[in-house]
Write an enzyme that holds these catalytic residues in place. Structure first.
Site, short mmCIF file in Angstrom:
data_model
loop_
_atom_site.label_atom_id
_atom_site.label_comp_id
_atom_site.label_asym_id
_atom_site.label_seq_id
_atom_site.Cartn_x
_atom_site.Cartn_y
_atom_site.Cartn_z
CB THR A 20 8.34 48.46 63.63
OG1 THR A 20 8.42 47.12 63.37
CG2 THR A 20 7.76 49.35 62.33
N GLY A 21 11.34 47.37 64.83
CA GLY A 21 12.09 46.74 65.72
C GLY A 21 13.11 47.54 66.48
CB SER B 206 4.45 46.99 61.25
OG SER B 206 4.21 46.44 62.66
NE ARG C 118 25.40 36.92 62.83
CZ ARG C 118 24.80 37.19 63.84
NH1 ARG C 118 24.83 36.14 64.80
NH2 ARG C 118 24.07 38.32 64.34
CB CYS D 81 26.13 42.40 69.44
SG CYS D 81 25.07 41.11 70.26
CD GLN E 254 26.24 38.39 75.51
OE1 GLN E 254 26.96 37.39 75.19
NE2 GLN E 254 25.14 38.42 74.56
NE ARG F 98 20.68 38.41 77.31
CZ ARG F 98 20.86 38.46 76.30
NH1 ARG F 98 21.52 39.68 76.06
NH2 ARG F 98 20.87 37.70 75.42
CG HIS G 34 26.56 42.79 74.64
ND1 HIS G 34 25.38 42.90 75.25
CD2 HIS G 34 26.33 42.10 73.51
CE1 HIS G 34 24.41 42.45 74.71
NE2 HIS G 34 24.68 42.08 73.59
#
Length: 329
Positions: free
Chosen positions: A9-10, A38, A97, A126, A153, A227, A234
């Site tokens: 749902t994100g 949710s 990661r 990303c 970004q 940002r 981006h």
């Protein structure tokens, strides 16, 4: 193929569902997973409705693949539980990661390293993905010595709350703030929290993840992440110093021949990448390719991509496609 989408749902989860449908990934049963609040809600996928289930329920259903995009804490707590149940997890958070036992994968670069034993696979950040997509083929040809990158970004990298902040500021509505400062008509030189060295986590991700994906810790990298009030994707200004000299036209040709890269580089027609045109697309767009005249063997380029697609959802699903095509699930 039973596929769980954790964080369905994100913002990224919704794009994952969209990309799964667009690419006709062989989903025989979809398991949408989200937080307890949710559970029970319905989502649409390819014309059918599916009820959101809890993480515990999803583990018990034993999907072949679980695509995670629910934050690092959720991944740390649940990825291994899915893996223990036989599920291959592809995780979009930062949780795994830099774990030495986990692969960090951009399919066009290093999917060939994956095996059936890889039950938790990390999806890179990303901003890292779009940069290494452009740099990996050039590293093979000319050997990168040093990268200086400044990123600009999209607020979508922060999430729905940031998009709401920008919309509310644009209309003059007071609301909850995703950032410590206004983002409308502003540029905030902070993405994520600061580390002890005064670089942000986002900046250090660009350093550490790039070295891991290129499998070369000798590449020196310094980053500044900013940002900006943009939604489409981006952008990155990248300065690359090579060990060997290059021909700029050969650089353009190499990038043009690289799968997943679209070269937009014609100053006569003012053709260059912009996030307004990258939004909703899976390619990484590269332009403003030119020699740095201030020092030898150095190149400038401008790299743009939709951070929710190739920067997140699409890359995750491409990993799943590789696993399925090579019987690694």
């Amino acid at each position: 193929m039973k596929v769980a989408v954790v964080g369905a749902t994100g913002m990224v989860g919704k794009v994952m569902l969209k990309v799964l449908a667009e690419r006709n990934f062989p989903v025989t049963e979809l398991i949408p997973v989200a937080s307890e609040k949710s559970v029970g809600k319905e989502i649409d996928f390819k014309g059918e409705k599916y009820k959101v289930v809890s993480l515990e329920t999803a583990v018990s259903m034993k999907p072949q693949i679980a695509l995670f995009s629910a934050g690092g804490d959720t991944s740390k707590a649940w990825a291994e539980k899915f893996a223990d149940a036989g599920t291959t997890v592809i995780d979009n958070s930062s949780a795994w990661r830099m774990d030495a036992t986990k692969k960090l994968v951009v399919p066009e670069i290093n999917a060939s390293t994956l095996t059936k034993d890889d039950k938790i696979i990390a999806n890179p950040n990303c901003s890292t993905i779009q940069m290494v997509m452009a740099l990996a083929p050039l590293h093979k040809k000319y050997t990168i010595k040093r990268i200086v990158v400044s990123t600009y970004q999209s607020i979508t990298g922060t999430g729905v709350k940031a998009v709401q902040q920008l919309e509310n500021e644009y209309t003059g509505t007071n609301s909850e703030m995703a950032y410590p400062y206004p983002i409308h008509r502003n540029a905030i030189p902070q993405c994520d929290v600061f580390e002890e060295n005064d670089y942000t986590k986002e900046e250090m991700k660009l350093v550490r993840e790039t070295q891991k994906i290129l499998d070369d810790r000798t590449v020196a990298i310094t980053a500044t992440a900013i940002r900006i009030p943009v939604v489409g994707g981006h952008s990155e200004a990248v300065n690359v110093e090579f060990a060997n000299d290059f021909d700029v036209n050969d650089v353009r040709r190499t990038l043009h021949e690289t799968t997943g890269i679209a070269v937009q580089d014609n100053t006569d027609t003012k053709t260059y990448p912009m996030p307004i045109y990258a939004e909703g697309k899976d390619d990484v767009f590269v332009g403003r390719i030119r020699r740095d005249e201030s020092q030898p063997n150095t190149l400038n380029m401008w790299i743009v991509a939709d951070n929710l697609r190739k920067g997140a959802a699409t890359n995750t699903i491409q990993i799943a496609e590789h696993l399925a095509a090579n019987n690694l699930i």
